[in-house]
Design an enzyme around this catalytic site. Sequence first.
Site, PDB file in Angstrom:
ATOM      1  N   LYS A 149       0.842  -1.195   0.000  1.00  0.00           N
ATOM      2  CA  LYS A 149       0.000   0.000   0.000  1.00  0.00           C
ATOM      3  C   LYS A 149       0.879   1.247   0.000  1.00  0.00           C
ATOM      4  CE  LYS A 149      -4.020  -1.861  -0.039  1.00  0.00           C
ATOM      5  NZ  LYS A 149      -4.947  -1.633  -1.170  1.00  0.00           N
ATOM      6  N   ASP A 201      -0.001  -0.076  -4.629  1.00  0.00           N
ATOM      7  CA  ASP A 201      -1.428   0.240  -4.773  1.00  0.00           C
ATOM      8  C   ASP A 201      -1.713   1.542  -4.012  1.00  0.00           C
ATOM      9  OD1 ASP A 201      -4.168   0.331  -4.937  1.00  0.00           O
ATOM     10  OD2 ASP A 201      -4.533  -1.596  -3.942  1.00  0.00           O
ATOM     11  N   GLU A 250      -0.973   0.154  -9.024  1.00  0.00           N
ATOM     12  CA  GLU A 250      -2.438  -0.018  -9.029  1.00  0.00           C
ATOM     13  C   GLU A 250      -3.136   1.252  -8.551  1.00  0.00           C
ATOM     14  OE1 GLU A 250      -3.600  -3.768  -7.357  1.00  0.00           O
ATOM     15  OE2 GLU A 250      -5.385  -2.946  -6.423  1.00  0.00           O
ATOM     16  N   GLU A 294     -10.958  -2.107  -9.917  1.00  0.00           N
ATOM     17  CA  GLU A 294     -11.685  -2.730  -8.809  1.00  0.00           C
ATOM     18  C   GLU A 294     -12.946  -1.965  -8.442  1.00  0.00           C
ATOM     19  OE1 GLU A 294      -8.263  -2.171  -6.015  1.00  0.00           O
ATOM     20  OE2 GLU A 294      -9.833  -1.567  -4.620  1.00  0.00           O
ATOM     21  N   ASP A 299     -13.685  -6.956  -9.774  1.00  0.00           N
ATOM     22  CA  ASP A 299     -13.984  -7.708  -8.562  1.00  0.00           C
ATOM     23  C   ASP A 299     -15.261  -8.486  -8.841  1.00  0.00           C
ATOM     24  OD1 ASP A 299     -15.071  -8.482  -5.984  1.00  0.00           O
ATOM     25  OD2 ASP A 299     -13.558  -7.165  -5.095  1.00  0.00           O
ATOM     26  N   HIS A 336      -9.619  -8.480  -8.669  1.00  0.00           N
ATOM     27  CA  HIS A 336      -9.499  -7.916  -7.334  1.00  0.00           C
ATOM     28  C   HIS A 336     -10.300  -8.802  -6.391  1.00  0.00           C
ATOM     29  CE1 HIS A 336     -11.121  -5.168  -4.114  1.00  0.00           C
ATOM     30  NE2 HIS A 336      -9.852  -4.828  -4.065  1.00  0.00           N
ATOM     31  N   GLU A 374      -4.927 -12.273  -6.454  1.00  0.00           N
ATOM     32  CA  GLU A 374      -4.794 -11.535  -5.190  1.00  0.00           C
ATOM     33  C   GLU A 374      -5.143 -12.437  -4.003  1.00  0.00           C
ATOM     34  OE1 GLU A 374      -7.069  -7.861  -4.902  1.00  0.00           O
ATOM     35  OE2 GLU A 374      -5.631  -7.223  -3.357  1.00  0.00           O
TER      36      GLU A 374
HETATM   37 MG    MG Z   1      -6.473  -2.144  -4.941  1.00  0.00          MG
END
Ligand code: MG
Length: 377
Positions: free
Chosen positions: A167, A195, A221, A247, A270, A297, A330
């Site tokens: 992240k 991301d 991302e 996502e 997703d 995702h 993921e």
């Molecule tokens: Mg993400």
Amino acid sequence: MQVSSITAHVLRAPLEEPFAFSQFSYTHREAMLVEVRTDDGLVGWGEAYGPARLTGTIVHEFLGPLLLGQDPRDVEANWELLYARSVDYGQKGVMLAAISALDIACWDIKSRAVGQPLYRMLGGSHADSIQCYATGFYFPQSEPVERRFEREARRFVADGFRAMKIKVGLGVERDVELVQRVRGVVGPAVKLMIDANHAYTPTEAIALGRKLEDADLWWFEEPVSCIDVDAYLEVKSRINIPLAGGECESTRFGFKPWLQRRAFDYCQPDICACGGVSEGMKIAALASLTGIHVTPHAWGSAIGQAAALHFYAARPRQPFTLTPDRKLIECDCSENPLRTSIVREPIAFVDGDWKLPTTAGLGVEVLPEALEQYRAG
Ligand SMILES: [Mg+2]
């Protein structure tokens, strides 16, 4: 076969330790699971991404009654019915997440009815496992981010992961320092992604991307706004890191401009949000026209995780290659009891890969006692 009952289970699990990402922090995890039953005794499960009470209300008050009495195996006809009856009010977000949950449950039943794993109903797979990447590196409250990131990086390597996603979104300089720190811990052989959860302007994202070009990142991302195709194109044209996104997007109609304009290199629908398995397959078919990789995702419970795995297992690599290093799924490793404690036998994780379930449907069985334990009050 007819749908005889539909139950929306709104679940909520408090976290032992709250954590944050670039947008906000979590004190609990939640999920809305649908349980669809048929007149001949079959049960299918699905999950909606996003605010559980909202999606639960949509299923309970609006979409669920439309599906009662239908044959759950008629997945296309059912999807069109639900979409046609709701498109005037919601073409993305919670409405599509609720449709996703019902669609996944119908596919679960359709597969269970013939005793086959879901991925085989969606096209099948020559492989019996898929390589996972670890999603973690959230921002803790109890210790410095640096210390947590180093420890998590070591843990993921020890657990067998050969790819992991960090992240970012704490500011360009801080992000650079943290990513380089993780790269220093894991060495050059591990794939790293970052991301930002759309935390940056194009200018900031370009600055971050340029400073990290020697970090050998697999993708960047959601660098910028999840509704701004032009911002993605600007970033994409000015950094040498592949972009990932999608996502927050729903349906083939929502994905059309992103794919048509090649706004990202990795497309991340997703399955619990984009419209379910049925719509995910259409999005993947569109992506196959453009040379864009699809990698779902997945940030939900054990049901959403299983749905993503079956969907992805049945998507052939585009283009075909003998070196299968672009198919990565993921694996959320952040704290979530709804992922780790609600099914009887979680999907097997071996040497950094998920084994494809061999049992019928989604291949996971929900524990009734877990539904009671985590039922939102
Ligand atoms: Mg993400």
